[in-house]
Design a protein around this motif. Structure first.
Motif, short mmCIF file in Angstrom:
data_model
loop_
_atom_site.label_atom_id
_atom_site.label_comp_id
_atom_site.label_asym_id
_atom_site.label_seq_id
_atom_site.Cartn_x
_atom_site.Cartn_y
_atom_site.Cartn_z
N GLU A 174 0.83 -1.21 0.00
CA GLU A 174 0.00 0.00 0.00
C GLU A 174 0.86 1.26 0.00
O GLU A 174 0.57 2.22 -0.73
CB GLU A 174 -0.93 -0.02 1.22
CG GLU A 174 -1.99 -1.12 1.16
CD GLU A 174 -2.77 -1.22 2.46
OE1 GLU A 174 -2.41 -0.50 3.42
OE2 GLU A 174 -3.74 -2.02 2.52
N VAL A 175 1.91 1.26 0.81
CA VAL A 175 2.79 2.43 0.86
C VAL A 175 3.50 2.61 -0.48
O VAL A 175 3.62 3.73 -1.00
CB VAL A 175 3.81 2.29 2.01
CG1 VAL A 175 4.84 3.41 1.97
CG2 VAL A 175 3.09 2.28 3.36
N CYS A 176 3.97 1.51 -1.05
CA CYS A 176 4.67 1.59 -2.33
C CYS A 176 3.73 2.06 -3.44
O CYS A 176 4.13 2.85 -4.31
CB CYS A 176 5.27 0.24 -2.69
SG CYS A 176 6.65 -0.27 -1.63
N SER A 344 14.68 1.93 3.06
CA SER A 344 13.89 2.17 1.86
C SER A 344 14.78 2.44 0.65
O SER A 344 14.36 2.23 -0.50
CB SER A 344 12.94 3.35 2.08
OG SER A 344 13.66 4.50 2.48
N GLN A 345 16.00 2.90 0.88
CA GLN A 345 16.96 3.11 -0.21
C GLN A 345 17.96 1.97 -0.31
O GLN A 345 18.36 1.58 -1.41
CB GLN A 345 17.70 4.43 0.01
CG GLN A 345 16.81 5.66 0.05
CD GLN A 345 17.57 6.93 0.39
OE1 GLN A 345 18.80 6.97 0.33
NE2 GLN A 345 16.85 7.98 0.75
N SER A 348 15.68 -1.36 -1.46
CA SER A 348 14.67 -1.18 -2.52
C SER A 348 13.45 -2.09 -2.31
O SER A 348 13.11 -2.92 -3.16
CB SER A 348 15.29 -1.46 -3.89
OG SER A 348 16.39 -0.63 -4.13
N PRO A 349 12.75 -1.96 -1.19
CA PRO A 349 11.64 -2.88 -0.90
C PRO A 349 10.46 -2.76 -1.86
O PRO A 349 9.74 -3.74 -2.08
CB PRO A 349 11.23 -2.51 0.53
CG PRO A 349 11.73 -1.12 0.73
CD PRO A 349 12.97 -1.00 -0.09
N CYS A 350 10.25 -1.58 -2.45
CA CYS A 350 9.14 -1.45 -3.40
C CYS A 350 9.45 -2.16 -4.71
O CYS A 350 8.53 -2.62 -5.40
CB CYS A 350 8.85 0.03 -3.66
SG CYS A 350 8.09 0.89 -2.26
N ASP A 422 10.97 4.79 6.08
CA ASP A 422 11.19 3.58 6.89
C ASP A 422 10.11 3.44 7.96
O ASP A 422 9.60 2.34 8.20
CB ASP A 422 12.57 3.62 7.54
CG ASP A 422 13.69 3.27 6.56
OD1 ASP A 422 13.41 3.22 5.34
OD2 ASP A 422 14.83 3.06 7.01
N TYR A 423 9.80 4.55 8.61
CA TYR A 423 8.73 4.51 9.62
C TYR A 423 7.40 4.11 8.98
O TYR A 423 6.62 3.35 9.56
CB TYR A 423 8.60 5.88 10.30
CG TYR A 423 9.57 6.09 11.44
CD1 TYR A 423 9.34 5.52 12.69
CD2 TYR A 423 10.72 6.85 11.26
CE1 TYR A 423 10.22 5.72 13.73
CE2 TYR A 423 11.62 7.04 12.30
CZ TYR A 423 11.36 6.47 13.54
OH TYR A 423 12.25 6.65 14.57
N LEU A 424 7.16 4.61 7.79
CA LEU A 424 5.88 4.36 7.13
C LEU A 424 5.80 2.93 6.59
O LEU A 424 4.81 2.23 6.80
CB LEU A 424 5.71 5.37 5.99
CG LEU A 424 4.29 5.70 5.54
CD1 LEU A 424 3.49 6.28 6.70
CD2 LEU A 424 4.32 6.67 4.36
N MET A 425 6.85 2.49 5.90
CA MET A 425 6.83 1.17 5.26
C MET A 425 6.74 0.03 6.27
O MET A 425 6.08 -0.97 6.02
CB MET A 425 8.08 0.99 4.40
CG MET A 425 8.09 1.78 3.12
SD MET A 425 9.63 1.48 2.21
CE MET A 425 9.26 2.32 0.66
N PHE A 426 7.41 0.20 7.40
CA PHE A 426 7.53 -0.91 8.34
C PHE A 426 6.75 -0.67 9.63
O PHE A 426 6.94 -1.38 10.62
CB PHE A 426 9.01 -1.17 8.62
CG PHE A 426 9.81 -1.34 7.36
CD1 PHE A 426 9.53 -2.38 6.49
CD2 PHE A 426 10.81 -0.44 7.02
CE1 PHE A 426 10.26 -2.54 5.31
CE2 PHE A 426 11.54 -0.59 5.85
CZ PHE A 426 11.26 -1.65 4.99
#
Length: 436
Positions: A174-176, A344-345, A348-350, A422-426
């Motif tokens: 969802e975040v990606c 996140s950089q 590259s999780p997205c 990072d806070y948002l994705m995880f």
């Protein structure tokens, strides 16, 4: 001659006469003997019926006196499950949906029985062998022995972890989709997989996140790959610099694409502020022949007024505030480093769409869950030892807050913005209430 015949005749008749005498004597036995025998037989039969009745009555009274007790029928041996249409179905959660090649765990959907109260044992209902004279109503009251399926603690843990993984992957998608739409359709560059380590025997791809258990994860990969027998035997420098592990950017384009499709992609993350403080303590508060001259000297030169010659020459003594100033400077005097680069950089999780997203805060539990799921050897468990600066206390949320108290609210906000994705994705909560 007549006397001889008479004597022989008398010898033949004597046994017959003896038998008649026995019959006559038996017929003359007193009647009281037969009465006593019949009385004993009737008394035994009555006692047996009374015993069966009292046994059923005691079970009923026990159930009434202990209404919360669990009645479990003790099945006969050997136990065989009944394959009936109304039997409890097995609810399975397929970890193949979590990551490729995973095992499938199954759990019974039978309800969990309540535990007995303190000092109250489980009540076992006994099925008595009743005499043929027992009525059909009494037989109907006796329940049939059936196996009792109960969720095990391990089953609940496995289900909980599988659900947690599904939730983490869903949130990441969802975040990606919101912040990096179409990322999965872009080509993968070598730089984007440069921190991903390959273990082909177990079909694992692990993205290295420093200060989130990466040293021990490399040890585990080396054992899985057969280059070491035990994680304990692998020194810190060997885990990082012995070239026993191959990175994904070392393969050609076809090899990279094949492994991204077939291997389990693994990522472990950590609360960003704690990870940042952990990196600072490790690289700048302890002697370090690389980070002090390479990072310490330009940081002190740029952000410290009236720095001493010793500090400028050695790069030792960088403060946390100076370190954060360097981190937030768009014109840094020295480049970024993987120890504090945002996940996140870094990973590259997205783009890579990881199958398993673990957390450092529950590292050992989640790592062992993954190892069991991929069929790792049963004697291989995730190590929890700390070989770098072993005497130093592990960085916790309390320690991280102590360091961030050295910053003002604006600097904390900018640091939060730096790690915002990072806070948002995880799904880590804001470390301070005044952050937005």
């Amino acid at each position: 001659m007549l006397s001889g015949e008479c004597s022989s005749t008398s010898r033949l008749l004597d046994p017959l006469c003896g038998r008649r005498r026995l019959v006559v004597s038996a017929m003359t036995l007193p009647c009281t003997f037969y009465c006593s025998l019949w009385f004993l037989l009737l008394l035994g039969a009555g006692s047996l019926l009374l015993l069966v009745h009292l046994q059923d009555l005691s079970d009923t009274l026990q159930q009434q006196q202990n209404p919360g007790a669990v009645l479990v029928v003790a099945p006969g041996w050997p136990v065989q499950k009944e394959q009936s249409s109304d039997s409890a179905a097995l609810v399975g959660f397929d970890l193949g949906g979590v990551f490729p090649g995973a095992l499938r765990f199954e759990m019974s959907s039978a309800p969990i029985l309540p535990s007995p109260g303190p000092g109250q044992p489980l009540a076992f209902q006994r099925s008595a062998h009743k005499a043929s004279s027992t009525s059909e109503n009494q037989q109907a009251k006796s329940p049939r022995p059936t196996p009792c399926d109960v969720h095990s603690v391990e089953d609940r843990q496995l289900q909980g972890m599988a659900q947690t993984q599904a939730s983490r992957r869903r949130l990441l998608r969802e975040v990606c989709a919101k912040y990096q739409p179409g990322a999965t359709e872009r080509p993968v560059s070598r730089r984007q997989v440069s921190r991903v380590y390959v273990e082909d025997r177990s079909s694992l791809l692990y993205c290295e996140v420093p200060k989130a258990g990466c040293s021990n994860w490399k040890r585990v990969l080396m054992v899985l790959g057969g280059s070491a027998n035990s994680t304990r035997s692998i020194a810190h420098d060997d885990a990082h610099y012995a070239n026993q592990l191959r990175r994904l950017d070392g393969y050609d384009q076809e090899g990279v694409a094949e492994r991204l499709c077939s291997h389990t992609k693994l990522l472990f993350v950590r609360e960003p502020f704690e990870r940042l403080v952990s990196a600072f303590r490790d690289k700048f508060e302890s002697p370090n022949s690389y980070y002090h001259p390479v990072f310490g000297r330009p940081i002190i030169s740029r952000y410290r007024a009236n720095a001493s010659r010793y500090a400028l020459r050695t790069g030792a003594g960088v403060t946390f505030r100076e370190f954060v100033q360097y981190l937030l400077d768009v014109r840094r005097p020295v480049g970024m480093d993987i120890h504090w680069e945002p996940v996140s950089q870094l990973c590259s999780p997205c783009l890579l769409r990881y199958d398993f997203i673990g957390r450092f805060e529950s590292l050992k539990e989640e790592a062992n869950f993954l190892l069991r799921s991929i069929g790792a050897p049963s004697n291989l468990t995730f190590p929890d030892f700390k070989d770098r600066n072993p005497k130093a206390e592990r960085t916790s949320s309390t320690i991280a807050q102590r360091y961030f108290q050295q910053l003002n609210s604006t600097e904390r906000q900018r640091a939060y913005d730096f790690y915002y994705m990072d806070y948002l994705m995880f799904n880590y909560p804001k470390p301070y209430k005044d952050l937005y």
